[in-house]
Scaffold this motif. Structure first.
Motif, short mmCIF file in Angstrom:
data_model
loop_
_atom_site.label_atom_id
_atom_site.label_comp_id
_atom_site.label_asym_id
_atom_site.label_seq_id
_atom_site.Cartn_x
_atom_site.Cartn_y
_atom_site.Cartn_z
N THR A 39 0.84 -1.19 0.00
CA THR A 39 0.00 0.00 0.00
C THR A 39 0.88 1.24 0.00
OG1 THR A 39 -1.65 -1.20 1.32
CG2 THR A 39 -1.95 1.17 1.10
N GLY A 71 -4.62 -0.02 -2.05
CA GLY A 71 -5.79 -0.33 -1.24
C GLY A 71 -6.76 -1.25 -1.96
N LYS A 72 -7.91 -1.51 -1.33
CA LYS A 72 -8.90 -2.45 -1.84
C LYS A 72 -10.04 -1.71 -2.55
CE LYS A 72 -6.64 -5.75 0.35
NZ LYS A 72 -7.19 -6.42 1.55
N THR A 78 -14.51 -0.63 2.88
CA THR A 78 -13.64 0.55 2.88
C THR A 78 -13.45 1.12 4.28
OG1 THR A 78 -15.56 1.93 2.32
CG2 THR A 78 -14.15 1.21 0.50
N GLU A 80 -12.35 -0.44 6.59
CA GLU A 80 -11.10 -1.04 7.04
C GLU A 80 -9.89 -0.31 6.47
OE1 GLU A 80 -11.14 -5.30 6.42
OE2 GLU A 80 -13.31 -5.35 6.67
N LEU A 81 -10.13 0.72 5.66
CA LEU A 81 -9.04 1.46 5.02
C LEU A 81 -9.19 2.96 5.30
CD1 LEU A 81 -9.37 -0.41 1.62
CD2 LEU A 81 -7.53 -0.73 3.26
N VAL A 84 -6.98 5.60 3.36
CA VAL A 84 -7.32 6.01 1.99
C VAL A 84 -8.36 7.11 2.03
CG1 VAL A 84 -8.24 5.25 -0.23
CG2 VAL A 84 -6.72 3.74 1.07
#
Length: 360
Positions: A39, A71-72, A78, A80-81, A84
């Protein structure tokens, strides 16, 4: 030119390998030729241009390739991020677009992403695929919509986003997403170990994704019958120490994308155990594309491993199902063994295909 490198998750390994240019020096000293940073925010949480430029400059000096994770792309996870979203001042898409712009400025044009992550629960709840409050078909539709929203920026900066064959998604589903988008800026990052978690034969999985290949995350596997007799268990192994035919794998990869970087996803102390409960009706209901022929192939791998273990030719289930506390040594050994094997296979292919190797 194909090169060999390593995938590194700085959030996971902390200070074991160093940060910034020192990380590149460490990998270069190990004979690796590139890196995938899992990342971009792990490299610099605020995307500090000075920090990133120092990293880029050192990679250039060492002639190392850099592929970058961003990122995912599953809107259902999201949360969990947060890093970002923070880059976009609360707007997740703006945060992704900001990372795209920085990567383009640095010349890092091959990007990595995935659709979810592994969870600390027993199968089938070990991935987001089994979430009852967010059925997987709903997640797939949301992923497809987010890809559409990211595509204009990818086109603008001329970046290639490779969606990994990660543990939660099948190659059938990935191919449908990529074919539906039908744009060269969206493709697939191939990890040969993960389709097994979805009951897929890695050879068949590679054939499905090959036309859309952008990048790689390579490791080998051992498949064994699960102790409860209800399914299979996958363990991760260094390339060449498992059951994959790397001459065949590399031949398919290089035919599909000549010069693709061979990025090794190293394993620290973790065994990479993933239980595949093929006899569980809940698990089976989550796999509408499941192929009985491919399950038969996986069971044959498991039977072969069990016989080889009984003969003392291969490690047993107990030998594989261990945790090594020396994460640094375990990871470095995994990557070194993998790189040596990949290079030996490439050497047999002769000088007709220039090659390089890196790590993730």
């Amino acid at each position: 030119m194909t090169r060999v490198g390593s995938d590194i998750s700085l959030a996971r390994v902390g200070d074991l390998w160093g940060h910034g240019p020192a990380l590149l020096d460490t990998l270069h000293a190990q004979g690796l030729e590139g890196i995938n940073v899992r990342t971009l925010t792990d490299l610099s949480p605020t995307l500090d241009i000075g920090e990133l430029e120092a990293f880029r400059q050192r990679a250039d000096e060492l002639d190392m390739y850099v592929e970058m994770g961003v990122g995912k792309i599953n809107p259902y996870m999201t949360a969990e991020l947060p890093e970002v979203r923070a880059l976009g001042d609360g707007d997740f898409i703006a945060g992704m677009e900001r990372m795209f712009a920085v990567c383009a400025d640095m010349g890092w044009t091959t990007l990595w992403t995935a659709c979810a992550g592994v969870k600390e629960y027993a199968a089938p709840y070990d991935t987001d695929r089994a979430r009852r409050e967010a059925p997987w078909p709903d997640q797939l539709r949301a992923i497809r919509t987010l890809v559409d929203k990211l595509l204009p920026a990818l086109r603008h900066y001329d970046l290639a986003l490779g969606i990994e064959t990660h543990e939660e998604i099948t190659t059938y589903e990935l191919v449908r997403i990529v074919e539906d988008v039908d744009d060269p800026h969206i493709g697939i990052c191939f990890d040969p170990a993960n389709p097994i978690a979805r009951g897929e034969d890695p050879r068949a999985a590679l054939e499905r994704i090959a036309p859309y290949l952008i990048s790689t995350q390579l490791r080998d596997v051992h498949v064994l019958p699960s102790p409860d007799g209800e399914g299979l268990t996958r363990f991760l192994r260094p390339c060449g120490d498992g059951q994959l035919d790397w001459s065949e794998v590399l031949g398919t990869l290089l035919a599909a994308r000549p010069g693709v970087n061979l990025t090794i996803e190293g394993v620290g102390g973790w065994s990479g155990r993933s239980d595949v409960p093929t006899g569980d009706p809940i698990w089976r209901s989550l796999h509408p594309d499941l192929s009985e022929d491919e399950l038969t192939s996986l069971r044959a791998l498991g039977a072969a491993s069990m016989q080889a273990a009984a003969d003392g030719r291969e490690p047993s289930f107990a030998d594989l199902d261990v945790f090594r506390p020396d994460m640094r040594a375990a990871h470095d050994d995994f990557v070194a063994r993998s790189a040596a094997h990949l290079r030996s296979v490439l050497a047999v292919r002769a000088a007709s295909v220039p090659t390089s190797i890196g790590a993730s």
